[in-house]
Design a protein around this motif. Structure first.
Motif, PDB file in Angstrom:
ATOM      1  N   THR A 173       0.849  -1.192   0.000  1.00 55.61           N
ATOM      2  CA  THR A 173       0.000   0.000   0.000  1.00 55.61           C
ATOM      3  C   THR A 173       0.881   1.237   0.000  1.00 55.61           C
ATOM      4  O   THR A 173       2.089   1.174   0.212  1.00 55.61           O
ATOM      5  N   SER A 174       0.242   2.381  -0.209  1.00 60.68           N
ATOM      6  CA  SER A 174       0.980   3.633  -0.224  1.00 60.68           C
ATOM      7  C   SER A 174       1.184   4.109   1.208  1.00 60.68           C
ATOM      8  O   SER A 174       0.228   4.368   1.937  1.00 60.68           O
ATOM      9  N   ARG A 184      -6.710   1.447  -6.064  1.00 63.30           N
ATOM     10  CA  ARG A 184      -5.483   1.842  -5.385  1.00 63.30           C
ATOM     11  C   ARG A 184      -4.840   0.661  -4.665  1.00 63.30           C
ATOM     12  O   ARG A 184      -3.612   0.574  -4.586  1.00 63.30           O
ATOM     13  N   ASN A 185      -5.649  -0.288  -4.162  1.00 65.88           N
ATOM     14  CA  ASN A 185      -5.114  -1.320  -3.291  1.00 65.88           C
ATOM     15  C   ASN A 185      -5.244  -2.745  -3.813  1.00 65.88           C
ATOM     16  O   ASN A 185      -4.707  -3.661  -3.200  1.00 65.88           O
ATOM     17  N   ARG A 228     -12.442   3.626  -6.521  1.00 67.92           N
ATOM     18  CA  ARG A 228     -11.160   4.314  -6.352  1.00 67.92           C
ATOM     19  C   ARG A 228     -10.291   3.595  -5.328  1.00 67.92           C
ATOM     20  O   ARG A 228      -9.083   3.448  -5.516  1.00 67.92           O
ATOM     21  N   ARG A 229     -10.913   3.157  -4.212  1.00 68.12           N
ATOM     22  CA  ARG A 229     -10.142   2.423  -3.197  1.00 68.12           C
ATOM     23  C   ARG A 229      -9.616   1.102  -3.756  1.00 68.12           C
ATOM     24  O   ARG A 229      -8.469   0.729  -3.546  1.00 68.12           O
TER      25      ARG A 229
END
Length: 879
Positions: A170-171, A310-311, A306-307
């Motif tokens: 993750t970021s 991202r993951n 969007r979540r």
């Protein structure tokens, strides 16, 4: 924590592109951070381990620490980091010179002591020098813990010489590193295997290339899936792989193992509130937020997508459409996993959501997606309804190949509909697969249709029959729908457009100009009103061909250039067929109007677009036009001319209107004449008699052939009766050639007056049609001499005459202007030996006026002296 380099088992692939990227990011002098940021299964640990092996072999000090959940405690985290830093100490500082602080106690430091501890860590890192590097794996485990703040502190306090690499799913907060421009990120996209790396992974196994291709496409290069696909053979390091044949990628992937991996490593890691959104991908592998909302009957998909993007490694954002929608797609293998889960947990949602997605795409999205989803749902009534609704539209938009591919996958179900066989046949003939079109059409039966449906079915069958006839170069006058023309207005708009367009193209082919224009204008108007850009472009191309059929080159260019401009407004449709045809017409039109450089550019474009189509006849026509307009510069002119004249007439000239055949014939005659091959011209003339008959057009070509062979009297004998008759059918091109040839014959016989009069007739025809090049078909040098000597007496035709004269010059004359009558009179005097005073006296002009005219002549001829002016004028045929 694990403080030793990972022992990566299994088959490894060298990935120099990534190792070089790591090496560049971790190279002294100067420190940097390298972040490997990607979800599970992307090979982050393997890549870092490979780089560490290379670095250690080169004598570099590297410390490694793989974090675990215990490291969420700050004291455990700092103990791990300190141990890794100690491992990274070079030999020069390892013997007592490196002073490391004690790790914090279980309860943590007081603020003052914590600050001192961080400064000691910073000092220790400075002592490492430029060569050392520290690797922290699985730093995503720190997210949301007190140790995450400590990790941020570590990033902030790292001195300028420090090299730190960390891998995360993750970021994490690395903004400080970004601000100081020290971070280099290797993301999930970079970590995916390339096609060549995939092949290397299976090197030595008996796996066919097509299976590797299938596996690469379905996995999209995801390392974890490719690793699972490796044959289950224990391979010691360096062992030779065992042959494991496989017929497909599915045989290499154990679904139980794959799905267990998806469940444990991907699905279970997803926030429970986002899991329902994932199930929408089981229905549509490509989603927008509003489509997901429609399928799931919710309003939160945008945030969830969007979540997930991202993951989640299986999901990514792909594009934003013209309506501002963001689109996301899921890995095909993961979509199958989600589909299995949905079938077992919510079978009703799969069918219900699929029907919603089909309706949504029909209204707001992609008709191809609607048809594909309908086919996958395996509901015959829905599939046939969608096929009937969007089939013609997809074909018009250039998606025939997609439709045929779908028919190959879902053949029996898709072709069971009453309209489906005709639509598939239309797609096949549009792709040049005429035999398949005929075979499919033979199975089309109007079973149980009501009158309204029968009307649509019969007209669709008519369109297919006409397209097949056109592909066979047959006349289509006998083909009928069985319904009056006024019933066309009752057809659905896409089919109505197709009927008008097909009829217009068929009539254009045989020279029925007025009828073709009416049909094509109707097609264009219908297409424009419904936003059917593809049909509108093709209608404009048809109108351009109609204009060429009546030898109106200016209108041909206007329509064809408008078609190209419209086609450039879209990237979502395959308009290569229309663009190839449009550029063929533009190339020929510009060549006829003597814009040779532009014609050659368009001819090249025509070939490029034709190469994107499976239609051999289109490719042949594009190649021929290119050869015509570039013939003088071709290195293999003889081969080209022999090939063209030997195979004439080409298929596209059969059954075509004479106004379209005549330019092709004269192009071939010009090739043969340029190479001095009378046998080729005679063969062309003989074959053209079969195609054109022995009327005016063929007689003019015959006269031209006789003239080119030095038989002026024979040419005159053929030509004179033609010029005296006004009742024979003729094309404008032939008439221009006839008057130009008459002018040449009269000039060569010493009758300048009649040569001039005949040339006026030729120029008038060229001015009316734009077919300037036809004036030069007979004998260009003589034509230009006639034009130059009588230039000031051609009246309204002077601009055309000047353009024809200039077309034979070695350098462009644009902007020079034509000589005035006084300048032309003076030019003739300049050839004499008389002085300027003597000339001025004879011309009743002052010396200064004569000198002014002389300067004008020099400027327009681009020379600087009297002698050069005379020489240039003679070269141009002005004297």
């Amino acid at each position: 924590m694990r403080l030793s380099q990972p022992n990566v088992s299994g088959r490894l692939v060298d990935r120099p592109r990534l190792l070089d990227e790591l090496a560049a990011g971790l190279s002294p002098p100067g420190g940097s951070f390298v972040v490997l940021s990607a979800p599970a299964g992307h090979g982050k640990t393997v890549l870092l381990g490979q780089w560490m092996s290379v670095a250690l072999a080169a004598g570099r000090a590297v410390g490694w620490c793989s974090l675990d959940r215990d490291d969420r405690d700050p004291s455990v985290f700092w103990e791990s980091v300190l141990t890794a830093v100690e491992m990274a100490a070079p030999a020069s500082v390892s013997s007592g010179q490196l002073v490391l602080p004690a790790p914090p106690p279980a309860g943590g430091f007081e603020p003052k002591d914590h600050r001192r501890f961080l400064l000691d860590i910073q000092a220790a890192l400075e002592e490492l020098g430029d060569g050392a590097a520290v690797i922290l794996d699985d730093t995503h485990l720190l997210a949301g813990s007190p140790a995450e703040d400590e990790f941020r502190e570590l990033l902030e306090l790292c001195p300028a010489n420090a090299h730190l690499a960390f891998a995360t799913r993750t970021s994490l907060p690395d903004q400080r590193a970004r601000l100081v421009r020290r971070v280099h990120e290797i993301d999930a996209k970079s970590l995916l295997f390339t096609r060549s790396e995939t092949a290397e992974l299976f090197d030595g196994f008996a796996v066919a290339e097509c299976v590797i291709d299938e596996l690469f496409r379905s996995s999209e290069g995801w390392p974890a899936v490719l690793g699972l696909a490796l044959p289950e053979v224990a391979l010691p390091q360096g062992a030779i792989p065992t042959d494991v044949p496989a017929a497909s990628a599915r045989e290499l992937l154990d679904p139980d193992v794959l799905y267990e991996y998806f469940q444990r490593e991907i699905f279970d890691q997803v926030d429970p509130q986002d899991q329902p959104t994932l199930f929408a991908f089981a229905i549509c592998p490509v989603l927008s937020a509003d489509l997901a909302d429609a399928i799931l009957q919710q309003e939160s998909s945008a945030i969830s997508l969007r979540r997930l993007a991202r993951n989640n490694p299986m999901l990514r954002r792909t594009s934003t459409d013209s309506n501002g929608r963001s689109w996301y797609r899921v890995n095909p293998l993961y979509a199958e996993f989600l589909r299995e889960k949905l079938i077992s947990s919510q079978p009703g949602l799969l069918r219900r959501g699929g029907a919603i997605a089909v309706a949504w795409h029909l209204e707001w999205g992609d008709p191809r997606a609607a048809l594909r989803l309908a086919a996958e749902l395996a509901e015959p009534e829905l599939l046939h309804s969608v096929m009937r609704r969007v089939g013609c539209e997809l074909i018009a938009d250039g998606h025939s190949s997609d439709l045929l591919a779908l028919a190959a996958t879902h053949g029996s179900a898709l072709l069971a509909g009453v309209f489906s066989p005709l639509i598939v046949a239309l797609a096949a003939v549009s792709e040049g697969k005429v035999e398949r079109a005929e075979e499919t059409m033979a199975n089309a039966k109007p079973r149980g249709l009501q009158d309204e449906d029968a009307l649509e079915w019969d007209w669709l069958k008519y369109v297919v029959a006409v397209r097949i006839a056109l592909a066979h170069n047959e006349r289509v006058t006998a083909v009928s729908s069985g319904w009056p023309d006024e019933t066309i207005s009752a057809l659905p708009a896409p089919l109505r457009t197709a009927v008008h367009l097909t009829r217009g193209l068929a009539q254009t082919r045989v020279g029925e100009v007025s009828g073709a224009r009416e049909e094509l204008e109707a097609s264009r108007a219908t297409a424009e009103s419904r936003g059917d850009l593809s049909s509108e472009v093709m209608s404009m191309v048809g109108l351009a061909a109609t204009a060429l059929g009546r030898t109106d080159l200016r209108q041909t260019l206007a329509y064809a250039e408008r078609a190209v401009a419209l086609a450039e407004d879209t990237e979502s449709q395959d308009l290569s067929l229309a663009l190839a045809a449009a550029n063929i017409l533009i190339a020929w039109g510009r060549f006829e109007m003597l814009d040779v450089a532009a014609a050659q550019a368009n001819a090249e474009l025509a070939q490029q677009f034709a190469a994107q189509q499976p239609l051999e006849e289109l490719a042949l026509q594009a190649r021929h036009v290119y050869q015509w307009v570039t013939f003088d510069t071709l290195p293999d002119r003889r081969r080209v001319a022999q090939e063209f004249t030997g195979a004439w007439p080409p298929n596209y000239a059969l059954q075509a209107a004479p106004s379209l055949v005549v330019p092709s014939l004269h192009a071939g005659l010009s090739m043969a004449r340029a190479l001095g091959e009378p046998r080729w011209t005679e063969r062309l003339l003989e074959r053209s008699r079969v195609v054109l008959g022995d009327g005016y057009d063929w007689q003019v070509a015959s006269a031209l052939v006789h003239y080119s062979m030095g038989r002026q009297s024979s040419a005159r004998g053929i030509l004179s009766p033609l010029l005296e008759s006004s009742h024979r059918p003729r094309t404008p091109s032939s008439e221009i050639i006839a008057w130009s040839l008459d002018s040449v014959l009269e000039f060569e016989s010493g009758n300048s007056f009649r040569a001039h009069e005949a040339m006026i007739r030729a120029l008038a025809g060229a001015g009316d049609t734009g077919a300037f090049a036809e004036v030069l078909r007979s004998e260009p040098s003589v034509v230009r001499t006639v034009l130059a000597r009588g230039l000031d007496r051609f009246g309204d035709h002077i601009p055309v005459a000047e353009q024809l004269i200039a077309s034979g010059m070695s350098r462009p004359d644009s902007g020079l202007g034509h000589l005035t009558p006084k300048e032309r009179e003076l030019l003739a005097e300049l050839k004499s030996l008389r002085t300027v005073a003597e000339i001025s006296s004879d011309m009743l002009l002052s010396v200064n006026t004569v000198k002014t005219h002389m300067r004008g002549i020099y400027r327009k001829l681009n020379v600087s002296s009297r002698r050069r002016a005379v020489s240039e004028a003679e070269r141009r045929g002005l004297l």
